[in-house]
Write a protein that holds these residues in place. Sequence first.
Motif, PDB file in Angstrom:
ATOM      1  N   GLY A 236      22.002  12.985  68.155  1.00 14.91           N
ATOM      2  CA  GLY A 236      21.377  13.647  67.031  1.00 14.91           C
ATOM      3  C   GLY A 236      19.871  13.754  67.110  1.00 14.91           C
ATOM      4  O   GLY A 236      19.251  14.433  66.288  1.00 14.91           O
ATOM      5  N   GLN A 237      19.259  13.093  68.086  1.00 14.69           N
ATOM      6  CA  GLN A 237      17.798  13.082  68.194  1.00 14.69           C
ATOM      7  C   GLN A 237      17.261  13.947  69.333  1.00 14.69           C
ATOM      8  O   GLN A 237      16.258  14.634  69.168  1.00 14.69           O
ATOM      9  CB  GLN A 237      17.303  11.647  68.394  1.00 14.69           C
ATOM     10  N   VAL A 238      17.911  13.901  70.488  1.00 17.67           N
ATOM     11  CA  VAL A 238      17.366  14.587  71.658  1.00 17.67           C
ATOM     12  C   VAL A 238      18.484  15.263  72.453  1.00 17.67           C
ATOM     13  O   VAL A 238      19.658  14.884  72.377  1.00 17.67           O
ATOM     14  CB  VAL A 238      16.602  13.620  72.596  1.00 17.67           C
ATOM     15  N   LEU A 239      18.058  16.246  73.238  1.00 13.40           N
ATOM     16  CA  LEU A 239      18.910  16.902  74.222  1.00 13.40           C
ATOM     17  C   LEU A 239      18.247  16.709  75.576  1.00 13.40           C
ATOM     18  O   LEU A 239      17.065  17.036  75.747  1.00 13.40           O
ATOM     19  CB  LEU A 239      19.033  18.395  73.897  1.00 13.40           C
ATOM     20  N   VAL A 240      18.981  16.152  76.528  1.00 10.92           N
ATOM     21  CA  VAL A 240      18.449  15.890  77.866  1.00 10.92           C
ATOM     22  C   VAL A 240      19.164  16.809  78.851  1.00 10.92           C
ATOM     23  O   VAL A 240      20.403  16.812  78.930  1.00 10.92           O
ATOM     24  CB  VAL A 240      18.642  14.422  78.283  1.00 10.92           C
ATOM     25  N   LEU A 241      18.372  17.590  79.588  1.00 13.65           N
ATOM     26  CA  LEU A 241      18.899  18.606  80.488  1.00 13.65           C
ATOM     27  C   LEU A 241      18.413  18.370  81.907  1.00 13.65           C
ATOM     28  O   LEU A 241      17.346  17.793  82.133  1.00 13.65           O
ATOM     29  CB  LEU A 241      18.443  20.003  80.033  1.00 13.65           C
ATOM     30  N   SER A 242      19.190  18.856  82.863  1.00 17.21           N
ATOM     31  CA  SER A 242      18.737  18.802  84.250  1.00 17.21           C
ATOM     32  C   SER A 242      17.526  19.701  84.441  1.00 17.21           C
ATOM     33  O   SER A 242      17.364  20.718  83.760  1.00 17.21           O
ATOM     34  CB  SER A 242      19.875  19.246  85.182  1.00 17.21           C
TER      35      SER A 242
ATOM     36  N   GLU B 243      22.247  21.721  83.296  1.00 18.34           N
ATOM     37  CA  GLU B 243      23.350  20.817  82.958  1.00 18.34           C
ATOM     38  C   GLU B 243      22.932  19.913  81.799  1.00 18.34           C
ATOM     39  O   GLU B 243      21.807  19.419  81.761  1.00 18.34           O
ATOM     40  CB  GLU B 243      23.707  19.967  84.167  1.00 18.34           C
ATOM     41  N   VAL B 244      23.826  19.735  80.843  1.00 21.44           N
ATOM     42  CA  VAL B 244      23.576  18.797  79.751  1.00 21.44           C
ATOM     43  C   VAL B 244      23.837  17.389  80.278  1.00 21.44           C
ATOM     44  O   VAL B 244      24.970  17.028  80.581  1.00 21.44           O
ATOM     45  CB  VAL B 244      24.467  19.099  78.530  1.00 21.44           C
ATOM     46  N   LEU B 245      22.783  16.582  80.397  1.00 22.84           N
ATOM     47  CA  LEU B 245      22.898  15.217  80.922  1.00 22.84           C
ATOM     48  C   LEU B 245      23.197  14.210  79.824  1.00 22.84           C
ATOM     49  O   LEU B 245      23.891  13.217  80.057  1.00 22.84           O
ATOM     50  CB  LEU B 245      21.607  14.819  81.644  1.00 22.84           C
ATOM     51  N   ALA B 246      22.656  14.441  78.638  1.00 18.13           N
ATOM     52  CA  ALA B 246      22.886  13.535  77.506  1.00 18.13           C
ATOM     53  C   ALA B 246      22.481  14.263  76.235  1.00 18.13           C
ATOM     54  O   ALA B 246      21.646  15.164  76.250  1.00 18.13           O
ATOM     55  CB  ALA B 246      22.080  12.248  77.659  1.00 18.13           C
ATOM     56  N   CYS B 247      23.070  13.826  75.137  1.00 12.01           N
ATOM     57  CA  CYS B 247      22.765  14.479  73.864  1.00 12.01           C
ATOM     58  C   CYS B 247      23.203  13.566  72.730  1.00 12.01           C
ATOM     59  O   CYS B 247      24.258  12.926  72.796  1.00 12.01           O
ATOM     60  CB  CYS B 247      23.521  15.817  73.783  1.00 12.01           C
TER      61      CYS B 247
END
Length: 268
Positions: A74-80, A68-72
């Motif tokens: 231009g700098q980072v992608l945060v995934l479950s 699941e994409v938790l946050a995104c």
Amino acid sequence: MTDAARHAADLLGRRLQRAEPLAGGDLSTVQRLVFDDGLHAVVKAGGAAPVEAAMLQALRAAGAPTPEVLACDGQVLVLSWVDADGAVAPAWHDLGCVLARLHARTGPGYGWAQDYAFGPLPIDNRTHAHWPTFWAQRRLLPLVPSLPSALARRIERLAGTLDARLPATPPASLLHGDLWHGNVLCAGHRVAALIDPACYYGDAEVDLAMLQLFDRPDADFHAGYGPRRPGHAERLPIYRLWPALVHLTLFGQGYRALVERQLRDAGV
């Protein structure tokens, strides 16, 4: 603690307990994050985070398991975080079923709405209505300037024959685009998640060819996926050639033999 880990915590509004580097980040920095409230997550930095987030969401909408994409931003992608045991062999049948669902999702043409990249190597995803032209102009020929002249001439010669060797308008299937066992997380006999996509719409055989570049899917995989089209064996080295060239370009001459083998198998 890295800037990416701190930034991910800020995006989620959580207090970070620790960050641990993860293996597999050849082209980006990847870390496992553990938060005070018990949440485990993954943060990736160094890629085109919004584009990858859209790709993961497209895979999930097509019925493929993804983090699941938790946050995104231009700098980072945060995934479950996804629990997996690391072995794909027991899950070949389920992977075949997952890919069959994925490839049943089709688009209006070949390509993707945004360009992408493997680290410093750009991927031109501009759409085209004719598949052999897309494969020549968007995949094989852009790598020619970086190749030794003898290889470059063989690639150009092959590209000139694709009208006769590839289907003109196969179904424009949703592709994972970088499908090898390292991007398939498994738990027991099931696929837990597909990760690190490089999605576009194209001939479904591209994913199958990529999967067979470093892996050997067994009969269970093919039973789960379904029958292959006539002539698939002849197209296999043509489709495997692009990821082989990508490896040669990014990681050096150790992959030249892999490229040579695809060209030889393609009769060039």
